[in-house]
Design an enzyme around this catalytic site. Sequence first.
Site, PDB file in Angstrom:
ATOM      1  N   CYS A  66       0.823  -1.208   0.000  1.00 37.01           N
ATOM      2  CA  CYS A  66       0.000   0.000   0.000  1.00 37.01           C
ATOM      3  C   CYS A  66       0.858   1.260   0.000  1.00 37.01           C
ATOM      4  O   CYS A  66       1.559   1.507  -0.950  1.00 37.01           O
ATOM      5  CB  CYS A  66      -1.003  -0.047   1.135  1.00 37.01           C
ATOM      6  N   HIS A 151      -3.573  -5.046   0.190  1.00 33.74           N
ATOM      7  CA  HIS A 151      -3.386  -5.597   1.531  1.00 33.74           C
ATOM      8  C   HIS A 151      -3.320  -7.126   1.483  1.00 33.74           C
ATOM      9  O   HIS A 151      -4.348  -7.788   1.618  1.00 33.74           O
ATOM     10  CB  HIS A 151      -4.548  -5.172   2.444  1.00 33.74           C
ATOM     11  N   GLU A 153      -2.401  -9.015   3.680  1.00 34.15           N
ATOM     12  CA  GLU A 153      -2.670  -9.528   5.029  1.00 34.15           C
ATOM     13  C   GLU A 153      -4.137  -9.408   5.406  1.00 34.15           C
ATOM     14  O   GLU A 153      -4.502  -9.660   6.547  1.00 34.15           O
ATOM     15  CB  GLU A 153      -1.806  -8.757   6.035  1.00 34.15           C
TER      16      GLU A 153
END
Length: 184
Positions: A66, A151, A153
Amino acid sequence: MKIRDLRQTGGAVTVLPATAGPDEVLAHRPDGVFLSNGPGDPAALPYIYPVVRELIARRIPIFGICLGHQILGHALGGATYKLKFGHRGGNQPVLQNAAGRVEITAQNHGFAVDPNTLDASKVRISHTHLNDRTCSGMEHAELPIFSVQYHPEASPGPHDSRYLFERFTRMMDEANAARAADKS
């Protein structure tokens, strides 16, 4: 970014503030540096680019997500621009260019790296956002450096991109092995 995702790869994690200089980062003798997500315009953070450039010069493995992806873009000589609408939500289709595989990603950003400002002989575009063809990932042609504009994660999902943490771990292991071989 979730620290547990990095810890699950088997390593220790030290969190430093965005204002940490290269000497402070290097004092920890990192196996790799993770440039995390965050809010805002990456062009407003010029104090970070020289730090990242120093880490690049030291050949330290770097993984950015990001905002970290955008900062890395600037550190590699590129620029960013504001997207008309931004990418928001958990169903953003991204093409992993080399594999021809589509990943469903979670994104929340309003800026993108301009691939036309990067040196194409040094930086490859690894991922492309399928809705607007923007740069969703890049990797250095020679150094252990890569990043994605989303993202990986994301919880509770999607989990299509978890392999990126394993890739980062492999890069750090390979860099450590190369350093050990150089010392012997």
